[in-house]
Design an enzyme around this catalytic site. Structure first.
Site, PDB file in Angstrom:
ATOM      1  N   GLU A   8      39.036  45.983  25.380  1.00 46.67           N
ATOM      2  CA  GLU A   8      38.333  46.701  26.119  1.00 46.67           C
ATOM      3  C   GLU A   8      38.242  48.271  25.004  1.00 46.67           C
ATOM      4  O   GLU A   8      39.409  49.100  25.002  1.00 46.67           O
ATOM      5  CB  GLU A   8      39.140  47.255  27.395  1.00 46.67           C
ATOM      6  CG  GLU A   8      39.128  45.998  28.409  1.00 46.67           C
ATOM      7  CD  GLU A   8      39.231  46.881  29.710  1.00 46.67           C
ATOM      8  OE1 GLU A   8      38.566  46.277  30.589  1.00 46.67           O
ATOM      9  OE2 GLU A   8      40.158  47.111  29.803  1.00 46.67           O
ATOM     10  N   SER A  16      31.999  48.964  30.331  1.00 47.19           N
ATOM     11  CA  SER A  16      30.581  49.017  30.937  1.00 47.19           C
ATOM     12  C   SER A  16      29.662  47.498  30.867  1.00 47.19           C
ATOM     13  O   SER A  16      28.841  47.643  30.723  1.00 47.19           O
ATOM     14  CB  SER A  16      30.096  50.069  30.181  1.00 47.19           C
ATOM     15  OG  SER A  16      30.468  51.159  30.295  1.00 47.19           O
ATOM     16  N   GLY A  27      33.797  52.788  31.473  1.00 44.40           N
ATOM     17  CA  GLY A  27      33.406  53.753  32.503  1.00 44.40           C
ATOM     18  C   GLY A  27      32.471  54.875  31.935  1.00 44.40           C
ATOM     19  O   GLY A  27      31.955  55.641  32.550  1.00 44.40           O
ATOM     20  N   GLU A  86      44.094  53.032  30.973  1.00 45.89           N
ATOM     21  CA  GLU A  86      44.230  54.050  31.852  1.00 45.89           C
ATOM     22  C   GLU A  86      45.758  54.132  32.037  1.00 45.89           C
ATOM     23  O   GLU A  86      46.206  55.350  32.298  1.00 45.89           O
ATOM     24  CB  GLU A  86      43.440  53.847  33.088  1.00 45.89           C
ATOM     25  CG  GLU A  86      41.994  54.108  32.908  1.00 45.89           C
ATOM     26  CD  GLU A  86      40.883  53.194  33.654  1.00 45.89           C
ATOM     27  OE1 GLU A  86      41.512  52.760  34.769  1.00 45.89           O
ATOM     28  OE2 GLU A  86      39.669  53.398  33.468  1.00 45.89           O
ATOM     29  N   HIS A 136      46.525  48.093  30.559  1.00 42.98           N
ATOM     30  CA  HIS A 136      45.158  48.573  30.686  1.00 42.98           C
ATOM     31  C   HIS A 136      45.205  49.977  30.033  1.00 42.98           C
ATOM     32  O   HIS A 136      46.004  50.817  30.141  1.00 42.98           O
ATOM     33  CB  HIS A 136      44.786  48.918  32.109  1.00 42.98           C
ATOM     34  CG  HIS A 136      43.276  49.172  32.240  1.00 42.98           C
ATOM     35  ND1 HIS A 136      42.889  50.538  32.264  1.00 42.98           N
ATOM     36  CD2 HIS A 136      42.131  48.383  32.239  1.00 42.98           C
ATOM     37  CE1 HIS A 136      41.569  50.405  32.229  1.00 42.98           C
ATOM     38  NE2 HIS A 136      41.061  49.298  32.305  1.00 42.98           N
ATOM     39  N   GLY A 148      34.812  46.726  35.463  1.00 41.96           N
ATOM     40  CA  GLY A 148      35.269  47.869  36.314  1.00 41.96           C
ATOM     41  C   GLY A 148      34.370  48.233  37.546  1.00 41.96           C
ATOM     42  O   GLY A 148      34.019  47.435  38.486  1.00 41.96           O
ATOM     43  N   GLY A 149      33.594  49.177  37.103  1.00 48.32           N
ATOM     44  CA  GLY A 149      32.518  49.829  37.979  1.00 48.32           C
ATOM     45  C   GLY A 149      31.542  49.152  38.691  1.00 48.32           C
ATOM     46  O   GLY A 149      31.371  48.975  39.953  1.00 48.32           O
ATOM     47  N   ASN A 162      38.252  44.402  38.191  1.00 46.78           N
ATOM     48  CA  ASN A 162      39.086  45.470  38.148  1.00 46.78           C
ATOM     49  C   ASN A 162      38.983  46.543  39.042  1.00 46.78           C
ATOM     50  O   ASN A 162      38.013  47.409  38.638  1.00 46.78           O
ATOM     51  CB  ASN A 162      39.485  45.780  36.520  1.00 46.78           C
ATOM     52  CG  ASN A 162      40.543  46.799  36.695  1.00 46.78           C
ATOM     53  OD1 ASN A 162      41.272  47.290  37.883  1.00 46.78           O
ATOM     54  ND2 ASN A 162      40.579  47.528  35.625  1.00 46.78           N
ATOM     55  N   TRP A 163      39.355  46.601  40.198  1.00 44.82           N
ATOM     56  CA  TRP A 163      38.850  47.532  41.208  1.00 44.82           C
ATOM     57  C   TRP A 163      39.279  49.042  41.004  1.00 44.82           C
ATOM     58  O   TRP A 163      38.815  49.951  41.715  1.00 44.82           O
ATOM     59  CB  TRP A 163      39.162  47.112  42.659  1.00 44.82           C
ATOM     60  CG  TRP A 163      38.080  45.866  43.111  1.00 44.82           C
ATOM     61  CD1 TRP A 163      37.100  45.292  42.237  1.00 44.82           C
ATOM     62  CD2 TRP A 163      38.335  45.313  44.350  1.00 44.82           C
ATOM     63  NE1 TRP A 163      36.835  44.045  42.764  1.00 44.82           N
ATOM     64  CE2 TRP A 163      37.498  43.977  44.217  1.00 44.82           C
ATOM     65  CE3 TRP A 163      38.858  45.362  45.576  1.00 44.82           C
ATOM     66  CZ2 TRP A 163      37.168  43.164  45.359  1.00 44.82           C
ATOM     67  CZ3 TRP A 163      38.758  44.510  46.649  1.00 44.82           C
ATOM     68  CH2 TRP A 163      37.786  43.459  46.516  1.00 44.82           C
ATOM     69  N   LYS A 164      40.337  49.056  40.144  1.00 43.41           N
ATOM     70  CA  LYS A 164      41.130  50.206  39.958  1.00 43.41           C
ATOM     71  C   LYS A 164      41.388  50.977  41.277  1.00 43.41           C
ATOM     72  O   LYS A 164      41.686  49.992  42.005  1.00 43.41           O
ATOM     73  CB  LYS A 164      40.313  51.200  39.004  1.00 43.41           C
ATOM     74  CG  LYS A 164      39.537  50.508  37.778  1.00 43.41           C
ATOM     75  CD  LYS A 164      39.219  51.343  36.762  1.00 43.41           C
ATOM     76  CE  LYS A 164      38.733  50.503  35.523  1.00 43.41           C
ATOM     77  NZ  LYS A 164      37.943  51.206  34.471  1.00 43.41           N
TER      78      LYS A 164
HETATM   79  P1  PGA Z   1      34.277  49.797  33.511  1.00 43.47           P
HETATM   80  O1  PGA Z   1      35.754  49.388  33.296  1.00 43.47           O
HETATM   81  O2  PGA Z   1      33.432  48.201  33.542  1.00 43.47           O
HETATM   82  O3  PGA Z   1      34.020  50.416  34.716  1.00 43.47           O
HETATM   83  O4  PGA Z   1      33.769  50.160  32.162  1.00 43.47           O
HETATM   84  C1  PGA Z   1      36.460  48.266  32.941  1.00 43.47           C
HETATM   85  C2  PGA Z   1      37.806  48.262  32.903  1.00 43.47           C
HETATM   86  O5  PGA Z   1      38.418  49.427  32.543  1.00 43.47           O
HETATM   87  O6  PGA Z   1      38.433  47.361  32.931  1.00 43.47           O
END
Ligand code: PGA
Length: 252
Positions: A168, A214, A174, A98, A96, A235-236, A10-12
Site C-alpha cells: 500500500e 484507492s 485515501g 495509519e 497498516h 478502504g473507502g 478495510n472499513w477503518k
Molecule cells: P483506500 O484505503 O482504498 O481508501 O485508499 C486503503 C487502505 O488503507 O487499506
C-alpha cells in the site's frame, strides 16, 4: 498450488453496528455465487460480533484491523488475538500505514504481533508501503523490502503459507491517486523476490500479495490483471455496497 486471491474491505473507523450489519447482509446476497476468490471484511472491533453473526454460513470471511500481542492482561483499550478468534475472525490486518504513522508502530512490534497472530491461528495481512518522499528519493524498493524482512523476521516457511502481504503506497491511500498498474506490479515483483530470498521459490509463488491504495471499481480490473497482483485491500470503496461488489467481481 494456485495462488489465492483475496479481496478485502478495510472499513477503518467507519460503521455503527446497524450500518455494518446492513452492509454485510447486502454483500452476502450479492456475492453468494463468488467461488474463485476469498472475500473478507474487516469492520471496527465494535461491529465484529454482529457482523460475524450476519455472515454465518456465507462465503465472506471476517478479519480484524489490529490486535495487541498478548492473550489477556492489563492493557487498557486493547484487544487480544484470543478475543478475535472467539468472535469469529480468521484474518487480521497488521502494520497498516495509519498505525505506523499515528500510533508509532515499529517493524519489530508488528513482527511480534504477526507471530502472536499465527500462534493463535489468525492469518495476518502484513501491510507495507513507502511515502511519496521516499519514492521521490528512489528509495521505495529498499524501504518496502526492509518492512518485509523485518515484518517476517523469524517465521518459517510453513507459517508463511498463512501470511498475505499488502503493498500500500502511502501516497495512494485515501487520496484517489492509485499507483499505475505497472508501478504496483514492479513493487509486487520485488516483494515476491524478498519472500523468495527468505522462504524459497515455492512459498514465494504461493504468497498472496495484495494491492491497496484507492482501489475503485474503475481501476480494479487493470490492477488485478498484473501478473504479481493477487488481491486488493480496499478502504473507502469497501464502505459502499455497489462499489465493493463490483471490486470483488473484478474481471482481469
Ligand atoms: P483506500 O484505503 O482504498 O481508501 O485508499 C486503503 C487502505 O488503507 O487499506
Amino acid at each position: 498450488m494456485a495462488r489465492k486471491i483475496i479481496i478485502a474491505g478495510n472499513w477503518k473507523m467507519h460503521k455503527t453496528v446497524d450500518e455494518a450489519t446492513e452492509l454485510v447482509e447486502q454483500l452476502k446476497q450479492a456475492l453468494a455465487d463468488v467461488k474463485d476468490r476469498e472475500i473478507l471484511v474487516c469492520p471496527p472491533f465494535t461491529a465484529l460480533s454482529a457482523v460475524a453473526a450476519a455472515l454465518d454460513g456465507s462465503n465472506i470471511q471476517l478479519g480484524a484491523q489490529n490486535l495487541y500481542p498478548a492473550d489477556e492482561g492489563a492493557y487498557t483499550g486493547e484487544i487480544s488475538p484470543r478475543m478475535l478468534v472467539d468472535v469469529g475472525c480468521s484474518y487480521v490486518i497488521l502494520g497498516h500505514s495509519e498505525r505506523r504513522q499515528h500510533f508509532r508502530e515499529s517493524d519489530p512490534f508488528i513482527n511480534h504481533k504477526l507471530k502472536v497472530a499465527l500462534d493463535h491461528g489468525l492469518k495476518p495481512i502484513l501491510c507495507v508501503g513507502e511515502t511519496l518522499e521516499q519514492r521521490g528519493e528512489g528509495r521505495h524498493k529498499t524501504v518496502v523490502s526492509m518492512q518485509v524482512y523485518r515484518g517476517l523476521h523469524g517465521i518459517d516457511a510453513e507459517a508463511m503459507k498463512e501470511v498475505a502481504i499488502a503493498y500500500e503506497p502511502i501516497w495512494a491511500i485515501g487520496t484517489g491517486q492509485t499507483a499505475r498498474p505497472e508501478q504496483a506490479d514492479e513493487l509486487h515483483w520485488a516483494i515476491r523476490n524478498n519472500v523468495e530470498g527468505l522462504f524459497g521459490e515455492d512459498v514465494a509463488q504461493e504468497t498472496c500479495i495484495m494491492y491497496g491504495g484507492s482501489v475503485k471499481p474503475d481501476n480494479v480490473d487493470e490492477l488485478m490483471a498484473q501478473p504479481d497482483v493477487d488481491g486488493a485491500l480496499v478502504g473507502g470503496a469497501s464502505l459502499n455496497v455497489e462499489s465493493f461488489i463490483r471490486i470483488v467481481k473484478f474481471q482481469a
